[in-house]
Design an enzyme around this catalytic site. Structure first.
Site, short mmCIF file in Angstrom:
data_model
loop_
_atom_site.label_atom_id
_atom_site.label_comp_id
_atom_site.label_asym_id
_atom_site.label_seq_id
_atom_site.Cartn_x
_atom_site.Cartn_y
_atom_site.Cartn_z
N LYS A 97 -16.44 9.12 7.16
CA LYS A 97 -15.57 10.20 6.67
C LYS A 97 -16.08 11.51 7.28
O LYS A 97 -16.83 12.26 6.65
CB LYS A 97 -15.60 10.21 5.13
CG LYS A 97 -14.40 10.89 4.51
CD LYS A 97 -14.32 10.55 3.04
CE LYS A 97 -13.48 11.55 2.27
NZ LYS A 97 -12.07 11.61 2.61
N1 PMP Z 1 -7.93 7.48 4.34
C1 PMP Z 1 -8.26 8.76 4.51
C2 PMP Z 1 -8.09 9.39 5.85
C3 PMP Z 1 -8.75 9.51 3.43
O1 PMP Z 1 -9.07 10.80 3.59
C4 PMP Z 1 -8.87 8.89 2.17
C5 PMP Z 1 -9.38 9.68 0.99
N2 PMP Z 1 -10.77 9.68 0.92
C6 PMP Z 1 -8.54 7.53 2.04
C7 PMP Z 1 -8.06 6.86 3.14
C8 PMP Z 1 -8.71 6.80 0.73
O2 PMP Z 1 -10.07 6.57 0.49
P1 PMP Z 1 -10.65 6.51 -1.00
O3 PMP Z 1 -9.83 5.53 -1.73
O4 PMP Z 1 -12.06 6.07 -0.82
O5 PMP Z 1 -10.52 7.86 -1.57
#
Ligand code: PMP
Length: 308
Positions: free
Chosen positions: A157
């Site tokens: 991320k």
């Molecule tokens: N894809 C992206 C690009 C994101 O920013 C997020 C949010 N964090 C997600 C998917 C979903 O991830 P999560 O369920 O861990 O929040």
């Protein structure tokens, strides 16, 4: 009330949580982060942090991929989170952002070699409501393409990757849509600008595989687990084509911010009946019961903030 931020080992008021313009992450986007939610259950007078361990484990992976030293273990980060929330005396839904970043160049010279740059870390938490402001999202396929694992990987991320998310989300909004869906460099569906995506097609719950250039969402993993455990439905993880979305019976986004958000339209095509689909509704009901601490079977995913 003071909004306390945890920054490099200290608690400081938000107004004092400042960085220099020489910060490497500010200049080059060399940072990674998490977005985590905590839910306030008014009946139990308790604040539940949802799956902090899994988020911090992903942060540790992001740091490993980027080459940033995280100053704390996952256990310590979970403990600091509870302490930070207690200090802020939060009694509402919260979104918080642990952020690990490249800070100052040790030599004082400009350098892209990250080995010459120090590391820093903060956690900033704030009250937060809904992320996608609609009951059923109208989406477009973005003209922007997802980055590849060999350029800026979405597995980590990474702050810099959110330039693409911001371009896609802004373009969608400009053109009158609620959200964008990105295709990867192979032309397959990857994810939304800030959420993962599921479809029901020919009766099967299906989501793009983790090798399709997407963030391995904690909510995605949650949906896969509860669909199987509670509904006896196994999710198919595979490459998904754009036109499969148009032909799907149900579509929904999932993510920490988006929670479970039904998608009712893609590129002007109505999905299914145009209403929230029955499986989407079931998964949504299960999800909200779990995050608010109303389903004791999943209390292992919740960290209560206040001692009872
Ligand atoms: N894809 C992206 C690009 C994101 O920013 C997020 C949010 N964090 C997600 C998917 C979903 O991830 P999560 O369920 O861990 O929040």
């Amino acid at each position: 009330m003071t909004n306390w931020v945890y920054m490099d080992g200290k608690y400081v008021p938000l107004e004092e949580a400042k960085i220099s313009i020489t910060t490497h992450a500010f200049l080059y986007g060399t940072a990674c982060f998490e977005g985590i939610r905590a839910y306030w259950n008014a009946e139990k007078e308790q604040l539940y942090v949802f799956r902090p361990r899994e988020h911090y484990e992903r942060l540790a992976d992001s740091c490993r991929i980027l080459g940033i030293a995280l100053p704390h273990t996952v256990d310590e980060l979970c403990r600091i989170t509870v302490e930070l929330f207690q200090k802020n005396q939060f009694r509402q839904n919260i979104h918080f952002r642990p952020f690990a970043y490249k800070s100052k160049e040790k030599s004082g010279q400009i350098s892209l070699d990250m080995r010459n740059v120090g590391d820093a870390f903060f956690i900033w938490a704030q009250p937060f409501g809904k992320y996608i402001q609609t009951k059923g999202a109208k989406c477009c396929i973005s003209s922007w393409r997802q980055t590849d694992d060999n350029s800026i990987s979405r597995r980590a991320k990474i702050s810099a990757a959110y330039i693409l998310s911001a371009l896609a989300r802004s373009e969608a909004g400009h053109n009158g849509y609620d959200e964008a869906i990105l295709l990867n460099q192979d032309g397959h569906v990857s994810e939304g600008s800030g959420e993962n995506l599921f479809m029901v097609r020919k009766g099967k719950l299906t989501t793009p595989a983790v090798t399709e250039n997407l963030l391995e969402g904690i909510t995605r993993a949650t949906v896969i687990e509860i669909a199987e455990a509670e509904l006896g439905i196994k999710t198919v993880e595979r490459a998904v084509d754009r036109t499969e979305l148009y032909a799907a019976q149900e579509l929904f986004f999932c993510g920490t911010g988006a929670e479970i958000t039904p998608i009712v339209q893609v590129d002007g095509r109505t999905i299914g009946t145009g209403e929230v689909g029955p499986l989407t509704q079931k998964i949504s009901d299960l999800y909200f019961d779990i995050v608010y601490g109303r389903n004791p079977k999943y209390s292992r995913w919740l960290t209560p903030v206040y001692a009872k």
